[in-house]
Design a protein around this motif. Structure first.
Motif, PDB file in Angstrom:
ATOM      1  N   ASP A  69       0.829  -1.199   0.000  1.00  0.00           N
ATOM      2  CA  ASP A  69       0.000   0.000   0.000  1.00  0.00           C
ATOM      3  C   ASP A  69       0.871   1.259   0.000  1.00  0.00           C
ATOM      4  O   ASP A  69       1.827   1.371   0.761  1.00  0.00           O
ATOM      5  N   LYS A  70       0.535   2.201  -0.859  1.00  0.00           N
ATOM      6  CA  LYS A  70       1.286   3.464  -0.988  1.00  0.00           C
ATOM      7  C   LYS A  70       1.335   4.246   0.324  1.00  0.00           C
ATOM      8  O   LYS A  70       2.272   4.998   0.559  1.00  0.00           O
ATOM      9  N   ALA A  71       0.319   4.069   1.177  1.00  0.00           N
ATOM     10  CA  ALA A  71       0.272   4.801   2.440  1.00  0.00           C
ATOM     11  C   ALA A  71       1.485   4.499   3.318  1.00  0.00           C
ATOM     12  O   ALA A  71       1.879   5.319   4.143  1.00  0.00           O
ATOM     13  N   LEU A  72       2.092   3.343   3.122  1.00  0.00           N
ATOM     14  CA  LEU A  72       3.222   2.932   3.959  1.00  0.00           C
ATOM     15  C   LEU A  72       4.588   3.229   3.348  1.00  0.00           C
ATOM     16  O   LEU A  72       5.611   2.876   3.930  1.00  0.00           O
ATOM     17  N   GLU A  73       4.612   3.915   2.228  1.00  0.00           N
ATOM     18  CA  GLU A  73       5.891   4.106   1.531  1.00  0.00           C
ATOM     19  C   GLU A  73       6.910   4.917   2.323  1.00  0.00           C
ATOM     20  O   GLU A  73       8.108   4.835   2.059  1.00  0.00           O
ATOM     21  N   HIS A  74       6.469   5.668   3.322  1.00  0.00           N
ATOM     22  CA  HIS A  74       7.411   6.467   4.109  1.00  0.00           C
ATOM     23  C   HIS A  74       7.836   5.787   5.409  1.00  0.00           C
ATOM     24  O   HIS A  74       8.633   6.339   6.159  1.00  0.00           O
ATOM     25  N   ILE A  75       7.319   4.588   5.653  1.00  0.00           N
ATOM     26  CA  ILE A  75       7.732   3.813   6.829  1.00  0.00           C
ATOM     27  C   ILE A  75       9.043   3.112   6.468  1.00  0.00           C
ATOM     28  O   ILE A  75       9.142   2.469   5.424  1.00  0.00           O
ATOM     29  N   PRO A  76      10.077   3.251   7.294  1.00  0.00           N
ATOM     30  CA  PRO A  76      11.366   2.607   6.982  1.00  0.00           C
ATOM     31  C   PRO A  76      11.227   1.103   6.740  1.00  0.00           C
ATOM     32  O   PRO A  76      10.461   0.410   7.409  1.00  0.00           O
ATOM     33  N   ALA A  77      11.996   0.614   5.793  1.00  0.00           N
ATOM     34  CA  ALA A  77      11.933  -0.794   5.383  1.00  0.00           C
ATOM     35  C   ALA A  77      12.171  -1.761   6.542  1.00  0.00           C
ATOM     36  O   ALA A  77      11.496  -2.783   6.643  1.00  0.00           O
ATOM     37  N   GLU A  78      13.102  -1.436   7.435  1.00  0.00           N
ATOM     38  CA  GLU A  78      13.380  -2.346   8.551  1.00  0.00           C
ATOM     39  C   GLU A  78      12.180  -2.470   9.495  1.00  0.00           C
ATOM     40  O   GLU A  78      11.950  -3.525  10.071  1.00  0.00           O
ATOM     41  N   LYS A  79      11.390  -1.429   9.612  1.00  0.00           N
ATOM     42  CA  LYS A  79      10.176  -1.498  10.432  1.00  0.00           C
ATOM     43  C   LYS A  79       9.132  -2.382   9.752  1.00  0.00           C
ATOM     44  O   LYS A  79       8.466  -3.181  10.398  1.00  0.00           O
ATOM     45  N   LEU A  80       9.007  -2.231   8.445  1.00  0.00           N
ATOM     46  CA  LEU A  80       8.045  -3.057   7.707  1.00  0.00           C
ATOM     47  C   LEU A  80       8.456  -4.526   7.737  1.00  0.00           C
ATOM     48  O   LEU A  80       7.602  -5.411   7.837  1.00  0.00           O
ATOM     49  N   PHE A 134       8.174   2.595  17.024  1.00  0.00           N
ATOM     50  CA  PHE A 134       7.222   3.230  16.119  1.00  0.00           C
ATOM     51  C   PHE A 134       6.598   4.427  16.811  1.00  0.00           C
ATOM     52  O   PHE A 134       6.295   4.366  18.001  1.00  0.00           O
ATOM     53  N   THR A 135       6.394   5.485  16.050  1.00  0.00           N
ATOM     54  CA  THR A 135       5.669   6.624  16.600  1.00  0.00           C
ATOM     55  C   THR A 135       4.177   6.274  16.609  1.00  0.00           C
ATOM     56  O   THR A 135       3.748   5.343  15.914  1.00  0.00           O
ATOM     57  N   ARG A 136       3.395   7.002  17.373  1.00  0.00           N
ATOM     58  CA  ARG A 136       1.941   6.783  17.377  1.00  0.00           C
ATOM     59  C   ARG A 136       1.368   6.965  15.975  1.00  0.00           C
ATOM     60  O   ARG A 136       0.500   6.208  15.564  1.00  0.00           O
ATOM     61  N   ASP A 137       1.862   7.973  15.263  1.00  0.00           N
ATOM     62  CA  ASP A 137       1.367   8.208  13.897  1.00  0.00           C
ATOM     63  C   ASP A 137       1.685   7.034  12.981  1.00  0.00           C
ATOM     64  O   ASP A 137       0.866   6.638  12.159  1.00  0.00           O
ATOM     65  N   GLU A 138       2.894   6.471  13.112  1.00  0.00           N
ATOM     66  CA  GLU A 138       3.251   5.306  12.309  1.00  0.00           C
ATOM     67  C   GLU A 138       2.338   4.135  12.633  1.00  0.00           C
ATOM     68  O   GLU A 138       1.838   3.463  11.729  1.00  0.00           O
ATOM     69  N   LEU A 139       2.128   3.887  13.916  1.00  0.00           N
ATOM     70  CA  LEU A 139       1.264   2.777  14.314  1.00  0.00           C
ATOM     71  C   LEU A 139      -0.162   2.971  13.810  1.00  0.00           C
ATOM     72  O   LEU A 139      -0.780   2.044  13.295  1.00  0.00           O
ATOM     73  N   ARG A 140      -0.675   4.164  13.950  1.00  0.00           N
ATOM     74  CA  ARG A 140      -2.035   4.457  13.482  1.00  0.00           C
ATOM     75  C   ARG A 140      -2.135   4.196  11.976  1.00  0.00           C
ATOM     76  O   ARG A 140      -3.054   3.536  11.510  1.00  0.00           O
ATOM     77  N   LEU A 141      -1.170   4.690  11.219  1.00  0.00           N
ATOM     78  CA  LEU A 141      -1.154   4.503   9.772  1.00  0.00           C
ATOM     79  C   LEU A 141      -1.044   3.024   9.408  1.00  0.00           C
ATOM     80  O   LEU A 141      -1.783   2.520   8.555  1.00  0.00           O
ATOM     81  N   ILE A 142      -0.159   2.317  10.065  1.00  0.00           N
ATOM     82  CA  ILE A 142       0.046   0.894   9.776  1.00  0.00           C
ATOM     83  C   ILE A 142      -1.220   0.098  10.075  1.00  0.00           C
ATOM     84  O   ILE A 142      -1.681  -0.691   9.242  1.00  0.00           O
ATOM     85  N   PHE A 143      -1.784   0.281  11.271  1.00  0.00           N
ATOM     86  CA  PHE A 143      -2.988  -0.485  11.612  1.00  0.00           C
ATOM     87  C   PHE A 143      -4.162  -0.139  10.712  1.00  0.00           C
ATOM     88  O   PHE A 143      -4.914  -1.023  10.305  1.00  0.00           O
ATOM     89  N   ASN A 144      -4.327   1.126  10.376  1.00  0.00           N
ATOM     90  CA  ASN A 144      -5.422   1.498   9.464  1.00  0.00           C
ATOM     91  C   ASN A 144      -5.220   0.897   8.075  1.00  0.00           C
ATOM     92  O   ASN A 144      -6.176   0.484   7.423  1.00  0.00           O
ATOM     93  N   THR A 145      -3.977   0.824   7.637  1.00  0.00           N
ATOM     94  CA  THR A 145      -3.679   0.223   6.335  1.00  0.00           C
ATOM     95  C   THR A 145      -3.939  -1.279   6.375  1.00  0.00           C
ATOM     96  O   THR A 145      -4.574  -1.831   5.469  1.00  0.00           O
ATOM     97  N   GLU A 195      -7.011  -1.568  21.358  1.00  0.00           N
ATOM     98  CA  GLU A 195      -7.737  -1.153  22.558  1.00  0.00           C
ATOM     99  C   GLU A 195      -7.015  -1.565  23.840  1.00  0.00           C
ATOM    100  O   GLU A 195      -6.887  -0.794  24.766  1.00  0.00           O
ATOM    101  N   LYS A 196      -6.522  -2.813  23.871  1.00  0.00           N
ATOM    102  CA  LYS A 196      -5.915  -3.333  25.090  1.00  0.00           C
ATOM    103  C   LYS A 196      -4.451  -2.957  25.268  1.00  0.00           C
ATOM    104  O   LYS A 196      -3.986  -2.808  26.392  1.00  0.00           O
ATOM    105  N   ARG A 197      -3.707  -2.863  24.203  1.00  0.00           N
ATOM    106  CA  ARG A 197      -2.262  -2.718  24.312  1.00  0.00           C
ATOM    107  C   ARG A 197      -1.687  -1.389  23.836  1.00  0.00           C
ATOM    108  O   ARG A 197      -0.726  -0.897  24.394  1.00  0.00           O
ATOM    109  N   ILE A 198      -2.259  -0.862  22.786  1.00  0.00           N
ATOM    110  CA  ILE A 198      -1.584   0.245  22.133  1.00  0.00           C
ATOM    111  C   ILE A 198      -2.209   1.592  22.465  1.00  0.00           C
ATOM    112  O   ILE A 198      -1.536   2.582  22.603  1.00  0.00           O
ATOM    113  N   LYS A 199      -3.509   1.628  22.597  1.00  0.00           N
ATOM    114  CA  LYS A 199      -4.238   2.849  22.963  1.00  0.00           C
ATOM    115  C   LYS A 199      -3.879   4.019  22.051  1.00  0.00           C
ATOM    116  O   LYS A 199      -3.365   5.042  22.485  1.00  0.00           O
ATOM    117  N   LEU A 200      -4.160   3.820  20.792  1.00  0.00           N
ATOM    118  CA  LEU A 200      -3.900   4.877  19.815  1.00  0.00           C
ATOM    119  C   LEU A 200      -4.955   5.946  19.930  1.00  0.00           C
ATOM    120  O   LEU A 200      -4.858   6.994  19.477  1.00  0.00           O
TER     121      LEU A 200
END
Length: 92
Positions: free
Chosen positions: A10-21, A58-69, A87-92
């Motif tokens: 997904d193009k939405a994740l193109e700015h997330i570093p490869a090692e994180k993906l 991961f930043t909160r924004d990265e996590l939010r983007l990743i989970f939404n994707t 809901e239980k662990r991350i609380k975005l």
């Protein structure tokens, strides 16, 4: 090499570093088939490992983007499981 799921393309994740993906891909593969209790234990184990000073974070924004994707490509059941984890662990 692990097969890449559609959400990783997904193009939405193109700015997330490869090692994180790559780390997410490993988590994705190792979490397949686990029930809610097993998933929570697995994520607790990962969290413990990530407290290492050299671990990727991961930043909160990265996590939010990743989970939404991921949710865009997930079944209804998978979406429900993702929501419970958030809901239980991350609380975005």
């Amino acid at each position: 090499m692990m097969e890449r799921p559609a959400w990783m393309q997904d193009k939405a994740l193109e700015h997330i570093p490869a090692e994180k993906l790559e780390m997410l891909l490993e988590i994705h593969d190792k979490s397949k088939g686990k029930n809610q209790k097993e998933l929570m234990a697995y994520f607790a184990q990962i969290s413990q490992r990530q407290q290492d000073k050299n671990a990727l974070t991961f930043t909160r924004d990265e996590l939010r983007l990743i989970f939404n994707t991921i949710k865009k490509y997930a079944t209804q059941e998978e979406q429900s499981r993702i929501e419970k984890v958030i809901e239980k662990r991350i609380k975005l």
